[in-house]
Design a protein around this motif. Structure first.
Motif, mmCIF file in Angstrom:
data_model
loop_
_atom_site.group_PDB
_atom_site.id
_atom_site.type_symbol
_atom_site.label_atom_id
_atom_site.label_comp_id
_atom_site.label_asym_id
_atom_site.label_seq_id
_atom_site.Cartn_x
_atom_site.Cartn_y
_atom_site.Cartn_z
ATOM 1 N N SER A 97 -2.143 2.600 -1.355
ATOM 2 C CA SER A 97 -2.702 2.454 -0.013
ATOM 3 C C SER A 97 -3.988 3.234 0.197
ATOM 4 O O SER A 97 -4.595 3.147 1.266
ATOM 5 C CB SER A 97 -1.672 2.946 1.024
ATOM 6 N N ALA A 98 -4.434 4.008 -0.793
ATOM 7 C CA ALA A 98 -5.470 5.006 -0.564
ATOM 8 C C ALA A 98 -6.880 4.431 -0.618
ATOM 9 O O ALA A 98 -7.311 3.912 -1.653
ATOM 10 C CB ALA A 98 -5.337 6.134 -1.582
ATOM 11 N N SER A 104 -8.426 9.609 4.010
ATOM 12 C CA SER A 104 -7.304 9.253 3.137
ATOM 13 C C SER A 104 -6.687 10.488 2.497
ATOM 14 O O SER A 104 -5.473 10.528 2.256
ATOM 15 C CB SER A 104 -7.780 8.284 2.056
ATOM 16 N N GLU A 109 -0.486 9.030 2.045
ATOM 17 C CA GLU A 109 -0.770 7.868 1.208
ATOM 18 C C GLU A 109 0.227 7.813 0.057
ATOM 19 O O GLU A 109 0.919 8.800 -0.230
ATOM 20 C CB GLU A 109 -2.194 7.942 0.645
#
Length: 315
Positions: A97-98, A104, A109
């Motif tokens: 997902s990063a 982030s 994440e």
């Protein structure tokens, strides 16, 4: 190595995993200004990112980061519908997902890092197959910098609902279309300098998918013929070829040290081919337009003729 899971702070593991020899392929939706420290790419690598107008204006993709990678020799492509975050080296894949940004690094994440050959091949194939892309070059970077400075909040594709933004270069409704003949001319030194700044393309590696869109430079011959963003131009060479539509993608760009001379950036589809004027006239006649006036410069007032011209390229 096998397959490992990393969260909620996976970036140190991602950075370490991709510091390897050989070309890397990355599709990272959004880049912050500090992306190069997190995502250490080099010449010969490929990076696909969402650098759409919406993403840049919302400050989720940074022109500074884009410029860093381009200047480092990374081939950078923009895909306005990208929301994936995956990386492939010669032996490893990162899936998670990063985004490559400071936000982030402080969010929760999660990624999976694996050396499974099938997964690595799958990630590479995914990146190579991304469609609707534009090459990020000097022209693109200048435009992105302008959009960043505007800095107003707009919807982001894939955030808060799927928005298919900028998937086609034509406006939703084509209301202003012009026929213009291509005229060869020798640009002045000042215009060439403007062109070097605004519109000279970087040619790096051919790795990755072919760019769908390109930005080109256009200087109107008539200074009074002001164009607007979203105008559609149909270029014709004398009694030979009619070229696919080009869309005005910038306001007028002043050429310094001239008497009010200016140019525009045009967005074109690289995958469309010109049609012979003879074939175009026959097709237009079959569609009810026996006299399309392709031999003279003019604004096309007829909505049905505008639609018929676009049909030459199935648009």
């Amino acid at each position: 190595m096998g397959t490992t899971f990393h969260g909620p702070s996976p970036w140190p593991h991602i950075t370490r995993a991709i510091r390897v020899r050989g070309p890397r392929r990355a599709a990272i939706a959004y880049l912050g200004e500090d992306a190069p420290a997190l995502l250490p790419l080099r010449a010969g690598d490929l990076l696909v990112v969402n650098a759409s107008r919406a993403a840049v204006r919302a400050h989720v993709t940074s022109p500074i980061a884009l410029a860093y990678y381009v200047e480092a020799g990374v081939r950078v492509l923009s895909s306005p519908n990208l929301h994936a975050n995956v990386i492939a080296t010669s032996r490893r894949a990162v899936i998670g997902s990063a985004n490559a940004s400071h936000s982030s690094t402080i969010a929760d994440e999660a990624v999976v890092i694996t050396d499974d050959p099938e997964v690595v091949a799958g990630v590479r194939a995914f990146i190579e197959g991304i469609e609707e892309i534009t090459e990020v070059d000097r022209v693109f970077l200048d435009n992105a910098t302008t959009e960043w400075q505007i800095g107003r909040s707009v919807p982001i594709p894939g955030v808060g609902g799927r928005v298919r933004a900028e998937l086609d270069f034509l406006p939703a409704r084509v209301t202003r279309m012009f026929v213009r003949h291509i005229v060869e001319y020798e640009p002045s030194a000042t215009e060439q300098q403007t062109w070097d700044t605004q519109a000279r393309r970087h040619h790096t590696t051919t790795a990755g998918p072919a760019a769908t869109y390109q930005l080109e430079w256009f200087r109107p011959g008539d200074r009074r013929a002001r164009l607007e963003r979203g105008d559609v131009l149909i270029f014709v060479t004398d009694n030979e070829w009619i070229y696919p539509p080009a869309v005005v993608d910038s306001d007028a760009i002043a050429i310094p040290h001239t008497h009010r001379a200016f140019g525009h950036l045009l967005l074109v589809r690289a995958d469309l081919q010109p049609v012979s004027v003879a074939d175009a006239e026959q097709q237009l006649a079959d569609l009810g337009h026996p006299n399309p006036r392709l031999t003279t410069d003019h604004r096309i007032i007829s909505a049905s003729l505008r639609a018929a011209l676009l049909r030459l390229w199935n648009l």
